[in-house]
Design an enzyme around this catalytic site. Sequence first.
Site, PDB file in Angstrom:
ATOM      1  CG  ASN A   1      -0.194  -0.036   2.540  1.00  0.00           C
ATOM      2  OD1 ASN A   1       1.037   0.045   2.571  1.00  0.00           O
ATOM      3  ND2 ASN A   1      -0.925  -0.140   3.636  1.00  0.00           N
TER       4      ASN A   1
ATOM      5  CG  HIS B   1       3.831   0.032   4.611  1.00  0.00           C
ATOM      6  ND1 HIS B   1       2.870  -0.900   4.944  1.00  0.00           N
ATOM      7  CD2 HIS B   1       4.980  -0.675   4.483  1.00  0.00           C
ATOM      8  CE1 HIS B   1       3.424  -2.090   5.015  1.00  0.00           C
ATOM      9  NE2 HIS B   1       4.705  -1.979   4.742  1.00  0.00           N
TER      10      HIS B   1
END
Length: 240
Positions: free
Chosen positions: A135, A137
């Site tokens: 995602n 990160h």
Amino acid sequence: MRIIRAKDYNDMSRKAANIIAAQITLKPDSVIGLATGSTPIGAYKELINKHKEGNLDFSEVRGVNLDEYKGLTKDNDQSYDYFMKDNLYNHVNIKAENCYIPNGMAEDDDEECRRYDELLETLPRDLQLLGLGLNGHIGFNEPSDVFAGGTNLVQLTDSTIEANSRFFESYEATPKFAYTMGIKGIMSARTILLCVSGKSKAQILHDLVNGPITPQVPASILQLHKDVILVADEDALSLM
Ligand code: F6R
């Protein structure tokens, strides 16, 4: 951002390890920011080989980790402290007192985050190794409305817990919180070495490099760093 193309995971690992080894050779007391997860394991193996062949000395190196799960003791085989010993530290001549990682069992979260930020100030990293979350990160700085500055306690997103659950008995048993170096801490490293492998990361890598800088894709902030080396394999680069 310099982009180094690798054929596959093994090639990425070799190229990343060569960069880390060069840093240590040029500056034996380098402070290296280290990551856990699947991505760096191959590079750590390469570094261990270089050390065993007598070509790499870790005796003055300081290793500073990105993150640690909250609630796992150091001897828990899923803690990142354990991971680092298992995958690197136990196989090279780094000194135990030169290895730093957030304390997953800290009683006071704010105090632990403050302690780690103070440590980062005293140990400016020459090179920061990063993997990339599905995602977007980096460390465990998850997509959010703002970029987290300092070290912080994060509630992991479902997608991250799901991805991490492959190492635990079940989703339920997978930690839901982690301490992570903040975006400011990561960005303060002199050079960042971002390693990305596999088709599943192709879209997020494309967004990181070509998309807007947004806390919804935390890694997109790397566009603002002056010295990022991206080592990625063909699958990860397939949408670029
Ligand atoms: C690990 C870390 C994470 C991982 C990321 C990718 O210390 O900070 O950001 O780098 O979740 O994980 P893997 O490499 O398992 O795909």
